[in-house]
Design an enzyme around this catalytic site. Sequence first.
Site, PDB file in Angstrom:
ATOM      1  N   LYS A   1     -46.675 -53.698 -12.113  1.00 44.95           N
ATOM      2  CA  LYS A   1     -47.227 -53.201 -13.200  1.00 44.95           C
ATOM      3  C   LYS A   1     -47.309 -51.976 -13.296  1.00 44.95           C
ATOM      4  CE  LYS A   1     -52.153 -53.354 -14.614  1.00 44.95           C
ATOM      5  NZ  LYS A   1     -53.444 -54.042 -14.538  1.00 44.95           N
TER       6      LYS A   1
ATOM      7  N   GLU B   1     -53.268 -49.677 -17.376  1.00 37.04           N
ATOM      8  CA  GLU B   1     -54.192 -49.694 -16.667  1.00 37.04           C
ATOM      9  C   GLU B   1     -54.576 -48.422 -15.444  1.00 37.04           C
ATOM     10  OE1 GLU B   1     -55.397 -53.790 -16.476  1.00 37.04           O
ATOM     11  OE2 GLU B   1     -56.341 -53.860 -18.224  1.00 37.04           O
TER      12      GLU B   1
ATOM     13  N   ARG C   1     -43.507 -56.098 -15.858  1.00 36.78           N
ATOM     14  CA  ARG C   1     -44.597 -56.387 -16.966  1.00 36.78           C
ATOM     15  C   ARG C   1     -44.502 -55.849 -18.089  1.00 36.78           C
ATOM     16  NH1 ARG C   1     -49.828 -56.936 -14.880  1.00 36.78           N
ATOM     17  NH2 ARG C   1     -50.348 -59.235 -15.638  1.00 36.78           N
TER      18      ARG C   1
ATOM     19  N   ASP D   1     -54.879 -60.479 -24.313  1.00 38.28           N
ATOM     20  CA  ASP D   1     -55.245 -60.705 -22.769  1.00 38.28           C
ATOM     21  C   ASP D   1     -56.005 -61.829 -22.414  1.00 38.28           C
ATOM     22  OD1 ASP D   1     -55.157 -59.904 -20.182  1.00 38.28           O
ATOM     23  OD2 ASP D   1     -57.020 -58.648 -20.024  1.00 38.28           O
TER      24      ASP D   1
ATOM     25  N   GLU E   1     -45.832 -65.077 -19.115  1.00 36.78           N
ATOM     26  CA  GLU E   1     -46.886 -65.026 -18.282  1.00 36.78           C
ATOM     27  C   GLU E   1     -48.188 -65.888 -18.861  1.00 36.78           C
ATOM     28  OE1 GLU E   1     -47.867 -61.187 -16.490  1.00 36.78           O
ATOM     29  OE2 GLU E   1     -49.992 -61.877 -16.057  1.00 36.78           O
TER      30      GLU E   1
ATOM     31  N   GLU F   1     -60.254 -66.363 -16.394  1.00 37.37           N
ATOM     32  CA  GLU F   1     -61.034 -65.116 -16.455  1.00 37.37           C
ATOM     33  C   GLU F   1     -61.909 -65.119 -17.823  1.00 37.37           C
ATOM     34  OE1 GLU F   1     -58.553 -61.451 -16.529  1.00 37.37           O
ATOM     35  OE2 GLU F   1     -60.235 -60.388 -17.065  1.00 37.37           O
TER      36      GLU F   1
END
Length: 678
Positions: A279, A283, A316, A362, A384, A390
């Site tokens: 990643k 973020e 990713r 997401d 993915e 979540e």
Amino acid sequence: ETGYETWLRYEEITDSALHTQYRAYFQTIEIKGNSPIIESAKEELMQGLRSLLGVTPKCLSATGEQASCLIGTIADVAEVSQAIKERLREEGYAIYSEKGRLVLVGKTETGVLYGTFHLLRLLQMRDHLHDLRIVENPRNQLRMINEWDNMDGSIERGYAGGSIFFEHNKVTNNLQRIKDYARILSSIGINAIAFNNVNVHEEETKLITRKFLPDVAKVANIFRQYGIKTFLSINYASPIQLGKLETADPLDEKVRAWWKETVADIYRYIPDFGGFLVKADSEHRPGPFTYGRNHAEGANMLAEALAPFGGIVLWRCFVYNCLQDWRDRKTDRARAAYDHFKPLDGLFHDNVVLQIKNGPMDFQVREPVSPLFGAMPKTNQMLEFQITQEYTGQQKHLCYLVPQWKEILDFDTFANGKESPVKSIVDGSQYDYKVSGITAVSNVGNDENWTGHLLAQANLYGYGRLTWNPNLSTEEVTTEWTRATFGDNEEVIQTIHEMLLQSWLIYESYTAPLGVGWMVEPGHHYGPNVDGYEYSVWGTYHYADCHGIGVDRTVATGTGYTAQYFAENYELYEHLETCPDSLLLFFHHVPYTHKLKSGVTVIQHIYDTHFSGAEQAEQLLESWRSLEGKVDSERFQQVLERLEHQAEHAKEWRDVINTYFYRKSGIPDEKKRTIYPI
Ligand code: BDP
């Protein structure tokens, strides 16, 4: 029962005719070979048969006597026909029976292991074993699990307790639990795992050093016995943090040399190490952008270090600006992955695979499919999913995701003309990718029943089965899981089956409406918060005001996101008349009075679905209650508590969402129900 046994409970067969038939086939067994994987198959078969039949079959070792059940690889089983041999691919197997004899052959040892699980499944499903002609090959090359486990024992977005891999900044000593997990994963065909979080913090950065590699190797040894390759998530800034270099620039010679040495070291400990999951530039994680390099340059540097050992890079595509200006209606997070990666098609090495989340945002309860699938014919791609719930109720709510995944896998991208579904992109058949497949974020933790909500085990099971074969129907997969987990009582099977199949749409109906998403508590993402993400930097907006709601992503008047799709899908989403209701607010900003294809207005749809969704959540609870005394009390109680909570929480969702839209729009419910509680 605690649920620890999952679907590998192997409940005893009570039907005496079947019992007799099975016993005859397993009178004597010969298993060729004695490698660790073959040993796993043998152990599983013996354990399974003992439990299912209550007897321990006799094992023959090359005595010359003919066994009633013969198991081995095609290299070891002489009598396999040429026709079968030709049909078997890597990891494939065949099971056939004739004249009271059963033969199971795998192309490789892993094939033998998968075939063994299949054989046991036949018994779990109470299928007869006469005249079997089974030939199975996995559709996807990589069938992977990503753990988001941290070394302090916590799990990012974990809802079933702590990590089964780490505790107190070390790899756990409880290797038995890891072995049990490996069995579970192997039983559904998983062949790869990355067991540390994609957000690689300071401690986890060191997993690739000699301090931790011996421990990583212990875990890898366990997984290897079940045909599963181990990967690690890495920190792109490792050369700085571990190597004391001043830069992590992928074009810097010292950096490149550092990675080469590090990789060589890893392979000393783990000779079949899978590679790295990365990643980067996302973020707040470091990445090549810091050095003015693009992601192909960033990934290729790692790919070059891994290539001599056969390792791969899972890179990713979840790359977007998480610090955007929320007032700017033209910036669109949904566009980010495509905008970043599409221009790089053909520039990645062939041992790099781009790992793309199913949707452009997401893991919301409803999103369109990412337009990146199929848009890069010269670059390996994989899909993915998120098994951990979540945004779908955090394993407190029942939300069975197999129907959602089926829709995504079957979605026609039109990349290569009609009939280019996502499943055909990621299985490598559409563009002949060298490496591709499917991965997903696990929902497992150290709770006794693995997934917190017992019924959430069905998501893990369904994920594995679909990854092995995306053409299995939701019904097939669901029946398998329910039978294996709950036994033979038809009423129990039927009830749970229905509960599972309805649950995704129920969850959707009382949460954020019509594909708009994000009406959750910021941070932990549980429970309703209508404006929690509305005036923040994350790019996650619904734009509700007193006139209307939704994100205009059209080319004509909006962010232009729809143009990222191939023509047929662009046309579908661009126009109000054709855009499906379920995604209306993802693509369009409309007045509350806009009429849906269903004939009702947007506002009335919101009220209706929220009232009915909360009622249906109550019905899930009632359905489960009807099984009291028919499911063992411990597992019954576990599920009951979750469903009770869900029914209450669904009402909160209903009231928060309905009140919000009533206040915004000022339009009352046609059916005059009470919008907010008194
Ligand atoms: C989001 C999660 C966050 C992950 C991120 C990711 O909220 O915890 O780190 O995705 O996939 O869903 O990297």
